[in-house]
Design an enzyme around this catalytic site. Structure first.
Site, PDB file in Angstrom:
ATOM      1  N   SER A   1       4.974   4.642   4.095  1.00 10.14           N
ATOM      2  CA  SER A   1       6.132   3.888   4.735  1.00 10.14           C
ATOM      3  C   SER A   1       5.686   2.669   5.408  1.00 10.14           C
ATOM      4  O   SER A   1       6.209   1.633   5.672  1.00 10.14           O
ATOM      5  CB  SER A   1       6.732   4.883   5.709  1.00 10.14           C
ATOM      6  OG  SER A   1       6.176   5.299   6.479  1.00 10.14           O
TER       7      SER A   1
ATOM      8  N   SER B   1     -12.233   6.668   5.567  1.00 13.93           N
ATOM      9  CA  SER B   1     -12.536   5.748   6.812  1.00 13.93           C
ATOM     10  C   SER B   1     -14.333   5.563   6.948  1.00 13.93           C
ATOM     11  O   SER B   1     -14.957   6.597   6.525  1.00 13.93           O
ATOM     12  CB  SER B   1     -11.981   6.507   7.987  1.00 13.93           C
ATOM     13  OG  SER B   1     -12.619   5.884   9.070  1.00 13.93           O
TER      14      SER B   1
ATOM     15  N   TYR C   1     -11.159  13.888  12.926  1.00 11.87           N
ATOM     16  CA  TYR C   1     -10.781  13.009  12.114  1.00 11.87           C
ATOM     17  C   TYR C   1     -11.941  12.414  11.214  1.00 11.87           C
ATOM     18  O   TYR C   1     -11.876  12.583   9.974  1.00 11.87           O
ATOM     19  CB  TYR C   1     -10.484  11.636  12.912  1.00 11.87           C
ATOM     20  CG  TYR C   1     -10.118  10.251  12.095  1.00 11.87           C
ATOM     21  CD1 TYR C   1      -8.836  10.459  11.351  1.00 11.87           C
ATOM     22  CD2 TYR C   1     -11.036   9.426  11.968  1.00 11.87           C
ATOM     23  CE1 TYR C   1      -8.487   9.122  10.709  1.00 11.87           C
ATOM     24  CE2 TYR C   1     -10.627   8.293  11.179  1.00 11.87           C
ATOM     25  CZ  TYR C   1      -9.421   8.047  10.537  1.00 11.87           C
ATOM     26  OH  TYR C   1      -8.884   6.904   9.896  1.00 11.87           O
TER      27      TYR C   1
ATOM     28  N   LYS D   1     -12.203  13.121   6.815  1.00 15.11           N
ATOM     29  CA  LYS D   1     -12.317  11.912   6.174  1.00 15.11           C
ATOM     30  C   LYS D   1     -13.744  11.968   5.384  1.00 15.11           C
ATOM     31  O   LYS D   1     -13.665  11.641   4.109  1.00 15.11           O
ATOM     32  CB  LYS D   1     -12.240  10.637   7.098  1.00 15.11           C
ATOM     33  CG  LYS D   1     -10.922  10.200   7.549  1.00 15.11           C
ATOM     34  CD  LYS D   1     -10.013  10.000   6.535  1.00 15.11           C
ATOM     35  CE  LYS D   1      -8.683   9.359   7.288  1.00 15.11           C
ATOM     36  NZ  LYS D   1      -7.650   8.869   6.000  1.00 15.11           N
TER      37      LYS D   1
ATOM     38  N   ILE E   1      -8.767  -1.612  10.859  1.00  7.07           N
ATOM     39  CA  ILE E   1      -7.679  -2.120  10.208  1.00  7.07           C
ATOM     40  C   ILE E   1      -6.461  -2.648  11.052  1.00  7.07           C
ATOM     41  O   ILE E   1      -6.375  -1.518  12.007  1.00  7.07           O
ATOM     42  CB  ILE E   1      -7.040  -1.491   8.936  1.00  7.07           C
ATOM     43  CG1 ILE E   1      -8.345  -1.260   7.997  1.00  7.07           C
ATOM     44  CG2 ILE E   1      -6.100  -2.525   8.215  1.00  7.07           C
ATOM     45  CD1 ILE E   1      -9.148  -2.500   7.425  1.00  7.07           C
TER      46      ILE E   1
END
Length: 243
Positions: free
Chosen positions: A10, A138, A151, A155, A184
């Site tokens: 999305s 990542s 996280y 990843k 990013i």
């Protein structure tokens, strides 16, 4: 037309990938969790480029829901040629503040979600003796990030999954690669102040931050026949922050 399934499509990187693949002529199965308006805008942009889209709302961590999504996509398109495992969540916490529920949720979205998508995408790809799988990890999955242990661990699991699957699926004509973005400019990093972003840009050898389109360009390349002899690779798109 070939068809791509993109999880977490999305906004941000997922939306940029969708638009880029639409420009390349891919029909799109677009998964999203809660942001219906953003998903509809992404689909509308893709449709304006002349491709078909199918919106597939649902939690990617729910195995039965993912099975239903792929059943819909197969009925609508006939099969999935490119799978982009992009869905993810970000959270900054000291390790001792990471509850088990938070730990499990991070792995459920990032790792279990990829597992469920792969389980449903692979039968068609194996039958066709062709397919492209692109995992979005990542740079922290490569080197680890303080205050982002869950996280980084999740990843990192995607990176290991990529290498193992590439070896297993190569004989079936399926390539499996992984992108490891740096910082990013997406909503996921909106919690960072302008000052923090400026510092991060300064710490990057190219003295700038990346854009979702930087990731989308590489996804399109890996999905194409130009990358037919590339598999099992972990490709950093980080401006040189991790070398």
């Amino acid at each position: 037309m070939p068809t791509a399934f993109i999880s977490g499509a999305s906004r941000g990187i997922g939306a940029a990938i969708a638009v880029k693949l639409a420009r390349e002529g891919y029909d799109l199965a677009l998964n999203y969790h809660t942001n219906t308006n953003a998903a509809q805008e992404t689909a509308k942009t893709a449709q304006s480029l002349g491709v078909k889209t199918l919106l597939l709302p649902g939690d990617i961590a729910d195995g039965e829901k993912v099975r239903q999504m792929f059943a819909q996509a197969h009925d609508y398109f006939g099969g999935i040629d490119v799978l982009v495992n992009n869905a993810g969540i970000a959270e900054q916490l000291m390790f001792q503040d990471i509850t088990y529920d938070k730990w499990r949720r991070m792995f459920a979205v990032t790792v279990d979600g990829a597992y469920f998508c792969l389980q449903n995408a692979l039968p068609y790809m194996i039958k066709q003796k062709h397919g492209r799988i692109i995992n979005i990890s990542s740079m922290w999955g490569e080197v680890g990030a303080s205050c982002e242990v869950h996280y980084s661990a999740a990843k990192g699991a995607l990176i290991a999954m990529t290498k193992a699957l590439a070896k297993e699926l190569g004989p079936s004509g399926i390539t499996v690669n992984c992108l490891t973005p740096g910082v990013i400019t997406t909503e996921m990093n909106s919690h960072l102040s302008e000052e923090d972003l400026a510092i991060l840009a300064e710490e990057t050898p190219l003295n700038s931050l990346g854009s979702p389109e930087d990731i989308a360009e590489m996804v399109a390349f890996l999905a194409s026949d130009k990358a037919k002899f590339i598999t099992g690779q972990i490709i950093g798109i980080n401006g040189g922050m991790v070398i």
